[in-house]
Scaffold this motif. Structure first.
Motif, PDB file in Angstrom:
ATOM      1  N   SER A 299       0.722  -1.276   0.068  1.00  0.00           N
ATOM      2  CA  SER A 299       0.068   0.111   0.091  1.00  0.00           C
ATOM      3  C   SER A 299       0.701   1.216   0.025  1.00  0.00           C
ATOM      4  CB  SER A 299      -0.765  -0.012   1.252  1.00  0.00           C
ATOM      5  OG  SER A 299      -1.984  -0.948   0.959  1.00  0.00           O
ATOM      6  N   ARG A 300       1.983   1.164   0.764  1.00  0.00           N
ATOM      7  CA  ARG A 300       2.866   2.349   0.829  1.00  0.00           C
ATOM      8  C   ARG A 300       3.627   2.694  -0.528  1.00  0.00           C
ATOM      9  NH1 ARG A 300       5.660   0.901   4.633  1.00  0.00           N
ATOM     10  NH2 ARG A 300       7.555   0.325   3.868  1.00  0.00           N
ATOM     11  N   ARG A 301       3.908   1.512  -1.103  1.00  0.00           N
ATOM     12  CA  ARG A 301       4.763   1.606  -2.250  1.00  0.00           C
ATOM     13  C   ARG A 301       3.678   2.184  -3.567  1.00  0.00           C
ATOM     14  NH1 ARG A 301       8.738  -3.731  -2.321  1.00  0.00           N
ATOM     15  NH2 ARG A 301       9.808  -2.962  -0.706  1.00  0.00           N
ATOM     16  N   LEU A 302       2.577   1.763  -3.685  1.00  0.00           N
ATOM     17  CA  LEU A 302       1.702   2.210  -4.392  1.00  0.00           C
ATOM     18  C   LEU A 302       1.328   3.786  -4.382  1.00  0.00           C
ATOM     19  CD1 LEU A 302      -0.762  -0.850  -4.749  1.00  0.00           C
ATOM     20  CD2 LEU A 302       0.787  -0.288  -6.546  1.00  0.00           C
ATOM     21  N   ALA A 303       1.188   4.052  -3.041  1.00  0.00           N
ATOM     22  CA  ALA A 303       0.690   5.474  -3.012  1.00  0.00           C
ATOM     23  C   ALA A 303       1.780   6.354  -3.087  1.00  0.00           C
ATOM     24  CB  ALA A 303       0.504   5.575  -1.415  1.00  0.00           C
ATOM     25  N   GLN A 304       3.129   5.924  -2.845  1.00  0.00           N
ATOM     26  CA  GLN A 304       4.391   6.625  -2.957  1.00  0.00           C
ATOM     27  C   GLN A 304       4.490   7.010  -4.777  1.00  0.00           C
ATOM     28  OE1 GLN A 304       7.759   5.274  -1.505  1.00  0.00           O
ATOM     29  NE2 GLN A 304       8.903   7.166  -1.954  1.00  0.00           N
ATOM     30  N   ALA A 305       4.168   5.693  -5.327  1.00  0.00           N
ATOM     31  CA  ALA A 305       4.422   5.874  -6.672  1.00  0.00           C
ATOM     32  C   ALA A 305       3.217   6.723  -7.372  1.00  0.00           C
ATOM     33  CB  ALA A 305       4.236   4.432  -7.499  1.00  0.00           C
ATOM     34  N   ALA A 306       1.995   6.726  -6.851  1.00  0.00           N
ATOM     35  CA  ALA A 306       1.049   7.799  -7.607  1.00  0.00           C
ATOM     36  C   ALA A 306       1.319   9.011  -7.271  1.00  0.00           C
ATOM     37  CB  ALA A 306      -0.278   7.188  -6.798  1.00  0.00           C
ATOM     38  N   ALA A 307       1.712   9.246  -6.034  1.00  0.00           N
ATOM     39  CA  ALA A 307       1.780  10.925  -5.634  1.00  0.00           C
ATOM     40  C   ALA A 307       3.243  11.275  -6.553  1.00  0.00           C
ATOM     41  CB  ALA A 307       2.281  10.782  -4.055  1.00  0.00           C
ATOM     42  N   THR A 308       4.107  10.322  -6.462  1.00  0.00           N
ATOM     43  CA  THR A 308       5.443  11.011  -7.154  1.00  0.00           C
ATOM     44  C   THR A 308       5.005  11.226  -8.775  1.00  0.00           C
ATOM     45  OG1 THR A 308       6.717   9.482  -5.803  1.00  0.00           O
ATOM     46  CG2 THR A 308       7.971  10.160  -7.932  1.00  0.00           C
ATOM     47  N   ALA A 309       4.186  10.323  -9.295  1.00  0.00           N
ATOM     48  CA  ALA A 309       3.851  10.398 -10.789  1.00  0.00           C
ATOM     49  C   ALA A 309       3.174  11.857 -10.998  1.00  0.00           C
ATOM     50  CB  ALA A 309       2.951   9.133 -11.146  1.00  0.00           C
ATOM     51  N   GLN A 310       2.299  12.116 -10.054  1.00  0.00           N
ATOM     52  CA  GLN A 310       1.555  13.278 -10.307  1.00  0.00           C
ATOM     53  C   GLN A 310       2.267  14.745  -9.489  1.00  0.00           C
ATOM     54  OE1 GLN A 310      -2.101  12.704  -8.035  1.00  0.00           O
ATOM     55  NE2 GLN A 310      -2.710  10.940  -9.163  1.00  0.00           N
ATOM     56  N   GLU A 311       2.883  14.508  -8.541  1.00  0.00           N
ATOM     57  CA  GLU A 311       3.422  15.793  -8.008  1.00  0.00           C
ATOM     58  C   GLU A 311       4.953  15.733  -7.914  1.00  0.00           C
ATOM     59  OE1 GLU A 311       1.422  16.144  -4.448  1.00  0.00           O
ATOM     60  OE2 GLU A 311      -0.570  15.895  -5.143  1.00  0.00           O
ATOM     61  N   GLY A 312       5.711  14.659  -8.185  1.00  0.00           N
ATOM     62  CA  GLY A 312       7.146  14.683  -8.276  1.00  0.00           C
ATOM     63  C   GLY A 312       7.596  14.343  -6.991  1.00  0.00           C
ATOM     64  N   LEU A 313       6.529  14.169  -5.890  1.00  0.00           N
ATOM     65  CA  LEU A 313       7.295  14.052  -4.558  1.00  0.00           C
ATOM     66  C   LEU A 313       6.174  13.179  -3.646  1.00  0.00           C
ATOM     67  CD1 LEU A 313       6.153  16.508  -2.529  1.00  0.00           C
ATOM     68  CD2 LEU A 313       7.815  17.784  -3.819  1.00  0.00           C
ATOM     69  N   TRP A 314       6.483  12.843  -2.433  1.00  0.00           N
ATOM     70  CA  TRP A 314       5.665  12.387  -1.777  1.00  0.00           C
ATOM     71  C   TRP A 314       5.727  12.767  -0.222  1.00  0.00           C
ATOM     72  CZ3 TRP A 314       5.760   6.958   1.248  1.00  0.00           C
ATOM     73  CH2 TRP A 314       4.401   6.644   1.657  1.00  0.00           C
ATOM     74  N   ASP A 315       4.395  13.190   0.475  1.00  0.00           N
ATOM     75  CA  ASP A 315       4.646  13.677   1.502  1.00  0.00           C
ATOM     76  C   ASP A 315       4.332  12.708   2.747  1.00  0.00           C
ATOM     77  OD1 ASP A 315       1.989  13.156   1.733  1.00  0.00           O
ATOM     78  OD2 ASP A 315       1.114  15.008   1.666  1.00  0.00           O
ATOM     79  N   GLY A 316       4.296  11.210   2.348  1.00  0.00           N
ATOM     80  CA  GLY A 316       4.294  10.180   3.455  1.00  0.00           C
ATOM     81  C   GLY A 316       2.869   9.960   3.822  1.00  0.00           C
ATOM     82  N   VAL A 317       1.729  10.599   3.276  1.00  0.00           N
ATOM     83  CA  VAL A 317       0.399  10.525   3.668  1.00  0.00           C
ATOM     84  C   VAL A 317      -0.176   9.136   2.853  1.00  0.00           C
ATOM     85  CG1 VAL A 317      -1.870  11.421   3.803  1.00  0.00           C
ATOM     86  CG2 VAL A 317       0.263  12.932   4.394  1.00  0.00           C
ATOM     87  N   LEU A 318      -0.954   8.341   3.440  1.00  0.00           N
ATOM     88  CA  LEU A 318      -1.497   7.178   2.975  1.00  0.00           C
ATOM     89  C   LEU A 318      -2.952   7.649   2.529  1.00  0.00           C
ATOM     90  CD1 LEU A 318      -0.400   4.164   4.935  1.00  0.00           C
ATOM     91  CD2 LEU A 318       0.390   4.687   2.461  1.00  0.00           C
ATOM     92  N   PRO A 319      -3.582   7.165   1.469  1.00  0.00           N
ATOM     93  CA  PRO A 319      -4.808   7.578   1.125  1.00  0.00           C
ATOM     94  C   PRO A 319      -5.956   6.821   1.981  1.00  0.00           C
ATOM     95  CG  PRO A 319      -3.620   6.588  -0.961  1.00  0.00           C
ATOM     96  CD  PRO A 319      -2.820   6.416   0.233  1.00  0.00           C
ATOM     97  N   ASP A 320      -6.985   7.696   2.329  1.00  0.00           N
ATOM     98  CA  ASP A 320      -7.848   7.313   3.517  1.00  0.00           C
ATOM     99  C   ASP A 320      -9.063   6.547   2.655  1.00  0.00           C
ATOM    100  OD1 ASP A 320      -8.438   9.830   2.281  1.00  0.00           O
ATOM    101  OD2 ASP A 320     -10.055  10.117   3.803  1.00  0.00           O
ATOM    102  N   VAL A 321      -9.711   5.612   3.440  1.00  0.00           N
ATOM    103  CA  VAL A 321     -10.939   5.066   2.873  1.00  0.00           C
ATOM    104  C   VAL A 321     -11.626   4.467   3.939  1.00  0.00           C
ATOM    105  CG1 VAL A 321      -9.519   3.804   0.774  1.00  0.00           C
ATOM    106  CG2 VAL A 321      -9.834   2.706   3.047  1.00  0.00           C
ATOM    107  N   THR A 322     -12.952   4.119   3.759  1.00  0.00           N
ATOM    108  CA  THR A 322     -13.795   3.790   4.612  1.00  0.00           C
ATOM    109  C   THR A 322     -13.758   2.284   5.272  1.00  0.00           C
ATOM    110  OG1 THR A 322     -15.637   5.676   4.023  1.00  0.00           O
ATOM    111  CG2 THR A 322     -16.130   3.499   5.521  1.00  0.00           C
ATOM    112  N   LEU A 323     -13.375   1.885   6.399  1.00  0.00           N
ATOM    113  CA  LEU A 323     -13.469   0.663   6.939  1.00  0.00           C
ATOM    114  C   LEU A 323     -14.835   0.435   7.600  1.00  0.00           C
ATOM    115  CD1 LEU A 323     -12.384  -2.151   8.092  1.00  0.00           C
ATOM    116  CD2 LEU A 323     -11.736  -0.639  10.130  1.00  0.00           C
TER     117      LEU A 323
END
Length: 425
Positions: A299-323
């Motif tokens: 999950s962390r690697r996917l979030a980092q890859a998505a953020a890097t592709a869009q903004e060039g950097l990642w702030d470490g925040v994981l996407p939020d969803v409903t449990l």
């Protein structure tokens, strides 16, 4: 259906076949599809070609064998027409993803392998197919199929040649096959209102990410050991020493399994929700919805890859969803868990209804297997399997249409949606 019921529906079936099998080039092949569908729908313990041919006055075993196993008609346009026809008729609330197994003897049936067999509840020799179904509370129907090709078949030229597996088809994980189906259906102009799936798919971070990237909402089951951070958790980076790379922001508290997080809320945090009327009255249980951030390396690697592709950097925040968590009355602990990327303000009752609607697919499998002989096919080839599955899907679609619009003049009448069909699909 008994033989008299099938005969009474012959005119409607002829119109249905003319539409759904319009892509089949030869008139005699379309006639055989009509015959095969009648064979599938007529009552009988076995739906092998030999057994079906013996029950039909115009049944010819040799002709049907050739039509299913050797004929070159393309099943994809037929399935496309079924999907285009059935989606507006059903008016689905979601598309359900699942897989179904077919126990087999020997090693020469296409894509057979020793693998988990849901039909037997254990590892066994079987074929496995991934299916996507349009589902509502009152009706459902398969839209598309993918036969799972085990890894051992990817490098077995002898079996591939004997069973006719196309050169371009290789091993592909089931969750990827499901995403492939969504892409194909999108190419046909069909997009799901939401996707529901069991934990076999929902547990997979790549599958959830694939849905997210396609802008598809989901409510998918997960196991109790999936780890998450609370919604309000904030990642932080340690001070940089000035040497080497700057430290990456990380959540400093260890993530919790969803079972522990839910139990910590206490039974009093769960509220009763009714999701539909069942045959024995309202179906209700107790649920809790929390905003969380799925953890884990993938999950962390996917979030980092998505953020890097869009903004060039990642702030470490994981996407939020409903449990979403269920804790039935009388149970000692929560029993079921789902993750959803639907908007945070989605009513809890709607989340529950979608979480529970996946079980509608069990009606399909029950009729497809026990009523229409989905797993009775005795051929071994890639072509034969896909022809048979397509014909079974067509028979199921025809019966579903008759239940949804039993008084329609033709099988191509305007879409209707009945809240009280005479039988479930």
């Amino acid at each position: 259906m008994d033989a008299h019921e099938v005969n009474r529906a012959r005119a409607k079936l002829a119109l249905f076949v003319a539409d759904v099998f319009a892509s089949v080039p030869r008139k005699d092949q379309r006639a055989k599809s009509d015959c095969y569908l009648r064979g599938l729908m007529v009552d009988g313990r076995r739906k092998s070609i030999q057994a079906m041919a013996s029950r039909l006055p115009d049944g010819n075993e040799q002709n049907l064998q050739q039509f299913v196993n050797q004929s070159t008609w393309d099943p994809v346009p037929v399935r496309r027409r079924i999907a285009e026809r059935m989606v507006p008729r059903i008016g689905p609330d979601a598309w359900a993803v699942d897989d179904v197994s077919f126990p087999k003897d020997g090693k020469m049936s296409v894509a057979v392998a020793h693998q988990y067999c849901g039909a037997l509840g254990k590892q066994a020799n079987c074929q496995v197919a991934v299916s996507v179904h349009a589902v509502s509370d009152t009706a459902s129907c398969p839209l598309q199929w993918r036969l799972f090709v085990p890894r051992e078949w990817a490098d077995d030229p002898v079996r591939r040649r004997r069973t006719g597996v196309p050169e371009e088809v290789g091993h592909r994980e089931k969750w990827r096959l499901a995403l492939d189906v969504f892409d194909e259906l999108a190419g046909w102009g069909l997009v799901p209102p939401a996707v529901v799936a069991d934990a076999g798919y929902g547990q997979n971070a790549d599958f959830r990410d694939g849905l997210e990237r396609r802008n598809i909402g989901y409510v998918v089951a997960i196991r109790s050991d999936v780890t998450v951070h609370p919604h309000d958790a904030v990642p932080a980076a340690p001070p940089w020493s000035g040497n080497g790379r700057r430290p990456q922001p990380r959540y400093r508290d260890k993530p919790s399994p969803v079972a522990a997080l839910a139990a910590d809320q206490g039974r009093q945090a769960f509220t009763e929700v009714t999701w539909r009327e069942g045959s024995r009255g309202p179906m209700r249980s107790r649920f809790l919805a929390l905003r969380v951030r799925p953890a884990g390396v993938r999950s962390r690697r996917l979030a980092q890859a998505a953020a890097t592709a869009q903004e060039g950097l990642w702030d470490g925040v994981l996407p939020d969803v409903t449990l979403l968590v269920e804790w039935p009355e009388g149970a000692e602990a929560p029993t079921d868990y789902w993750l959803s990327n639907l908007p945070a303000d989605t009513p809890h009752a709607e989340l529950v209804r979608l979480a529970k609607i996946r079980r509608r697919i069990e009606h399909d499998y029950r009729e497809l297997k026990h009523g229409l002989g989905l797993d009775h096919f005795e051929g071994r080839s890639w072509t034969g399997w896909h022809h048979h599955v397509t014909l079974v899907t067509a028979a199921h679609a025809f019966l579903t249409e008759q239940r949804l619009a039993p008084k329609a003049d033709t099988a191509d009448s305007p879409s209707t949606r009945s809240s009280t069909p005479s039988r479930t699909c």
